[in-house]
Design a protein around this motif. Structure first.
Motif, mmCIF file in Angstrom:
data_model
loop_
_atom_site.group_PDB
_atom_site.id
_atom_site.type_symbol
_atom_site.label_atom_id
_atom_site.label_comp_id
_atom_site.label_asym_id
_atom_site.label_seq_id
_atom_site.Cartn_x
_atom_site.Cartn_y
_atom_site.Cartn_z
ATOM 1 N N PHE A 107 -13.335 -0.429 121.008
ATOM 2 C CA PHE A 107 -12.863 -0.952 122.288
ATOM 3 C C PHE A 107 -13.764 -2.074 122.802
ATOM 4 N N SER A 108 -15.073 -1.894 122.663
ATOM 5 C CA SER A 108 -15.983 -2.961 123.094
ATOM 6 C C SER A 108 -15.887 -4.163 122.158
ATOM 7 N N SER A 168 -14.815 -7.834 123.468
ATOM 8 C CA SER A 168 -15.677 -9.002 123.244
ATOM 9 C C SER A 168 -14.917 -10.138 122.581
ATOM 10 N N THR A 169 -13.956 -9.823 121.719
ATOM 11 C CA THR A 169 -13.175 -10.891 121.091
ATOM 12 C C THR A 169 -12.314 -11.631 122.108
ATOM 13 N N GLN A 170 -11.926 -10.929 123.198
ATOM 14 C CA GLN A 170 -11.089 -11.543 124.226
ATOM 15 C C GLN A 170 -11.876 -11.966 125.462
ATOM 16 N N TRP A 192 -13.203 6.336 130.601
ATOM 17 C CA TRP A 192 -13.293 7.113 129.364
ATOM 18 C C TRP A 192 -14.373 6.562 128.447
ATOM 19 N N TYR A 193 -14.429 5.253 128.299
ATOM 20 C CA TYR A 193 -15.426 4.629 127.434
ATOM 21 C C TYR A 193 -16.836 4.939 127.935
ATOM 22 N N GLY A 194 -17.060 4.767 129.239
ATOM 23 C CA GLY A 194 -18.377 5.028 129.802
ATOM 24 C C GLY A 194 -18.790 6.479 129.637
ATOM 25 N N PHE A 195 -17.850 7.393 129.889
ATOM 26 C CA PHE A 195 -18.153 8.824 129.745
ATOM 27 C C PHE A 195 -18.443 9.187 128.300
ATOM 28 N N SER A 198 -17.324 -6.628 129.177
ATOM 29 C CA SER A 198 -16.653 -6.191 127.953
ATOM 30 C C SER A 198 -17.070 -4.791 127.537
ATOM 31 N N THR A 199 -17.917 -4.143 128.326
ATOM 32 C CA THR A 199 -18.293 -2.756 128.098
ATOM 33 C C THR A 199 -18.317 -2.027 129.434
ATOM 34 N N CYS A 200 -18.350 -0.712 129.374
ATOM 35 C CA CYS A 200 -18.400 0.114 130.590
ATOM 36 C C CYS A 200 -19.471 1.184 130.430
ATOM 37 N N SER A 201 -20.063 1.557 131.552
ATOM 38 C CA SER A 201 -21.122 2.555 131.526
ATOM 39 C C SER A 201 -21.297 3.112 132.937
#
Length: 243
Positions: free
Chosen positions: A97-98, A102-104, A116-119, A189-192
């Motif tokens: 997902f990251s 990053s590509t976009q 969800w990604y951060g968790f 482009s990322t989550c946390s």
């Protein structure tokens, strides 16, 4: 963006300095996470692609070897497999997902996907760290014990694996229920975990996370391996600490 442009045009017609200031603040806020150039996002994407691919293949190979070679199925290796499992899940559930984001140059799967990604990444990262602490403690007990290690003792190792997952859940579930939150970070482009909001609710969680999920495991690892070093020096007659 269209609405912002229309607002700016209407503000110019009205010659309202206050309104123009509000529009500029809105535009700055909407682009606060777009701090990387297209080239920067591309470099991040290439790096994530390499890490994700190499990590997936490497950890998958460990699982294959562990399943096919019975000689490797010792208690200590189950802890190593637990670390490989968490790393493999990161490569499957997080990195793609990251990489796509990053590509976009932007996050692609919405607010729920960000949470969800951060968790998931926080959970799996803490599992790996706690597993390393458990592994160092197990090695410490084996080396410092007066008797030989029981190669068939899977119960303690299973308990350590369960502890690593439960402990991680204890510290990664609270943001889902209001103690801090998961959201975008860095270039968007990322989550946390929310590292930047200056509220008592958020700061208290960050401090607890830092202490109990970084400092405490680090101290356990440092203590255990530090005693290993001192013990080895004593074995060769260079340390007076065990005399």
């Amino acid at each position: 963006m269209i609405a912002s442009n229309l607002s700016a045009i209407s503000c110019r017609r009205a010659n309202s300095a206050l309104c123009l200031s509000a529009v500029e603040e809105h535009l700055q806020a909407s682009s606060s996470y777009r701090t990387l150039s297209p080239t920067g996002h591309l470099l991040v994407a290439v790096t994530l692609g390499f890490i994700g691919t190499f990590g997936f293949l490497n950890n998958l190979l460990v699982f294959v070897l562990f399943c096919r070679c019975k000689v490797l199925r010792s208690p200590i290796n189950f802890l190593l497999v637990n670390i490989c499992l968490s790393d493999l899940l990161v490569c499957v559930l997080g990195t793609p997902f990251s990489f796509a984001a990053s590509t976009q140059g932007r996050w692609l799967i919405g607010d729920s996907g960000c949470v969800w990604y951060g968790f998931a990444n926080s959970l799996l990262g803490i599992v790996s760290l706690i597993s390393l602490a458990v592994l160092s403690y197990e090695r410490y007990c084996t080396m410092m014990g007066s008797t030989e290690a029981d190669a068939t003792n899977y119960k303690k190792v299973a308990g350590g694996m369960v502890i690593s997952w439960v402990y991680s859940l204890i510290w990664t579930l609270p943001p889902l229920f209001g103690w801090s939150r998961y959201g975008p970070e860095g270039p968007g482009s990322t989550c946390s975990v929310d590292w930047t909001t200056k509220t008592a609710n958020n700061i208290s969680y960050i401090i607890c996370l830092f202490i109990f999920c970084l400092i405490v495991p680090f101290l356990v690892i440092a203590f255990c391996y530090g005693r290993h070093v001192v013990y080895l020096y004593w074995c060769i007659g260079l340390s007076p600490l065990y005399k």
